[in-house]
Enzyme design. Sequence first.
Site, PDB file in Angstrom:
ATOM      1  N   ASP A   4       0.880  -1.177   0.000  1.00 13.19           N
ATOM      2  CA  ASP A   4       0.000   0.000   0.000  1.00 13.19           C
ATOM      3  C   ASP A   4       0.907   1.214   0.000  1.00 13.19           C
ATOM      4  OD1 ASP A   4      -2.228   1.815   0.441  1.00 13.19           O
ATOM      5  OD2 ASP A   4      -3.309   0.081   1.202  1.00 13.19           O
ATOM      6  N   HIS A  25      -3.704   2.804  -4.703  1.00 12.47           N
ATOM      7  CA  HIS A  25      -2.939   2.546  -3.473  1.00 12.47           C
ATOM      8  C   HIS A  25      -1.517   2.101  -3.804  1.00 12.47           C
ATOM      9  CE1 HIS A  25      -5.985   2.945  -0.261  1.00 12.47           C
ATOM     10  NE2 HIS A  25      -6.852   2.574  -1.182  1.00 12.47           N
ATOM     11  N   GLU A  52     -10.607   2.018  -4.344  1.00 11.28           N
ATOM     12  CA  GLU A  52     -10.321   3.447  -4.161  1.00 11.28           C
ATOM     13  C   GLU A  52      -9.301   4.024  -5.143  1.00 11.28           C
ATOM     14  OE1 GLU A  52     -11.237   4.130   0.515  1.00 11.28           O
ATOM     15  OE2 GLU A  52      -9.307   3.179   0.093  1.00 11.28           O
TER      16      GLU A  52
HETATM   17  C1  ACM Z   1     -10.901  -0.596   1.941  1.00  8.97           C
HETATM   18  O1  ACM Z   1     -11.254  -0.459   3.118  1.00  8.97           O
HETATM   19  N1  ACM Z   1     -10.389   0.433   1.270  1.00  8.97           N
HETATM   20  C2  ACM Z   1     -11.030  -1.857   1.235  1.00  8.97           C
END
Ligand code: ACM
Length: 761
Positions: free
Chosen positions: A210, A287, A343
Amino acid sequence: MICCMLKRFCMKALFFLCGCWIWICFSCTTQSFREPSLQLIPQPAKICFEKGEFVLNQHTPVFVAGGEEMDSEVELLSAVTRQLGGFDLKREKGENAIVLQLDTTVACVGKEGYRLKIEPAGVTLSAPEVSGLFYGIQTFIQLLNDPQFYNAEEHAWHLPAMLVEDEPAFPYRGLHLDVSRHFFPKEFVMKCLDLMSVYKMNRFHWHLTDAAGWRIEIKRYPELTERAAWRTQENYMDWWNGDRHYATSDAPGAYGGYYTQEEIREVVEYAARRHVTVIPEIEMPGHSEEVLAVFPQLGCYGQPYRNGELCIGNEATFEFVENVLTEVMALFPSEYIHIGGDEASAAAWEKCPKCQKRRREEHLKDEKELQSYMIHRVEAFLNAKGRKLIGWDEILDGGLAPAATVMSWRGESGGIQAARMGHDVIMTPGGYCYFDSYQADPRTQPAAIGGFLPYLKVYSYHPVPAELSPEEARHVLGAQANLWTEYIPTTAHAEYMIFPRLLALSEVVWTPREKRDAADFKRRIAWHIDWLRGKGVNVFGLSDRLDLLDEVDTLQRRIRVRFDSEKYKPEIHYTLNGGAEQLYTDAFYVTDSACIEAFLVEDGKPSEEVLQKRLDYHRAVGKKVHYEKLYSSSYPAAGESTLVDGKRGGLTYGDGRWQGFLSDVNVTIDLDSVCDLSYVSAGFMQLIGPGVYMPNFVSVSVSEDGETFQEVARIDNRVPADEKQLVIEDFTARFKTRGRYVKFFAKRQRGFQFIDEIVIY
Ligand code: ACM
């Protein structure tokens, strides 16, 4: 005549058979009436107590009936007798033995199930698979750990005879751990695996990459761990709100770490011995800031520290992803490989010539389809190697890849959609499964991301939404707890957030729904909390908080009030409007206004935490509210009745009682007729982490005709905008006037404002 005799005979036989049946049932229930209270978590699917007991002592042999190698399973048992009784079980055949047998004909249980028969003459544990034997052993060990069955003088256990037939309700029983925001050593991961297996959890989802750091050694790209596994600051929030830069491990103040491939193999094998599959997550296309810091050419801007999305128009991105996944697959035998997918921002793709070229050439409608194009390609790559793709529910956007499994985190709707499309689903909705949320009153807890998820709320979850047909429901494979670690810097803190909530989830995913019993779970969890503490686990424990359960009865114009606690059979005291302290025994009613205080009393001592709540069955309950501008569609609570439904909000704005506004609150309440008015009060919340602020001020105006309004009160905000703690505050005005329409205005300060009720007298 013969016919008559035959009939009588048949009737007698029928009576006899019925009698036998009733006797069998009765004897089971009368025995179960005297049954000992076991401390098992998760509660087995079926237990029937029988007569007698089995004595386990230093003479007790243990053996595997078919002679299969099951040393590590047998050792689990021996470790307990050694630790508690001071002896090893004899590993030999013999009388009065504990026998383990792999038996594919154990018809009563399915995959991972087991049958544990404890009789005076011995114990037989049978299962169709080794995993079932392992879970049977876990149940047996929980019995051995229960002091009610252990006689210290004899160094022996007296276990009640019983038959346990058990199997999981769901095949996927998961725990996720984010090791990017904060890095946790492999020993901690192993401790989690140990504890997961005690509670029959079987999937460990390892969030390895991440923005906050790349945590897995990739031989082909050593730069990832050399340059993106450390960052400039330890505190994640400071770093994220600061420079967001990476560092090498030797830079002053550098924070980070990663797992070598050797360590990963060790963890995977350790997990396998505990029947836990480790599912690696490699985040893409979003991410991925840390990847782009090292390989900026894989981003649309070709520069580090610009964005976090991989460029989908660039073939080099696919080459990179496939090379990484090839090494990942060599390390993790898991069928599922998690590719994240959540996201991602489309902003860079929209401007990127390569992405736009890809979009045109592949006839992709928009950037959602562009992302979906990438997920499809990665899925084809994984499938060709015999693996399955799993991703967060954003992988539905732009078209779901053909065989993908969806992890539903933004509520259940993604999971429902996927199941209806015939795809497998893991449920992990934030409101029930995000263990980074507060588990007690935020004012008593270390800072967390927000939310409010006490263990009883986890326990109340059922992974199969009611709207799915039985056929669709079969696609829901289970549920998973997620521990994101933005606010969790240490292993002790991680344990604190996981336990005891994981125990509640373990029962949700293992025990048949009809056997789940929150009241009895309170008894058992208290025991397990002590046991876990004895094992050195930093368990949160049980909160002293009391919950006030209110039901508004508009027919009788009153509010029914009950209290609930996380504790088993609590003693609760309360006062009404500052009157005499009373012992709470049953529900009571509030008919107009009541200031309630309530608290637990343990061993004669009142708890420090006191519930204080004002309830009002007020003049505006059930009246019509006109909104100048509607509330946010993300936080509608109960819609247009919310602000006058008599229900006060709880500790989180997500509880369905707080209505959220990204604008001023500007509403008018019609009281149906002109009346005397003297009081208006409304509750607001501030929690600045997620951007929730008090209004700047509140203004109340009154009108008789709905046309001409007179301001009767204006209340300024007193809560500082930098107050970090959760604040819940009533804005209250007292005045004397007459009117039918009350205009209520709350000036937005910034971010969201949340309001629960406008009380009018
Ligand atoms: C998440 O909580 N962004 C999967």
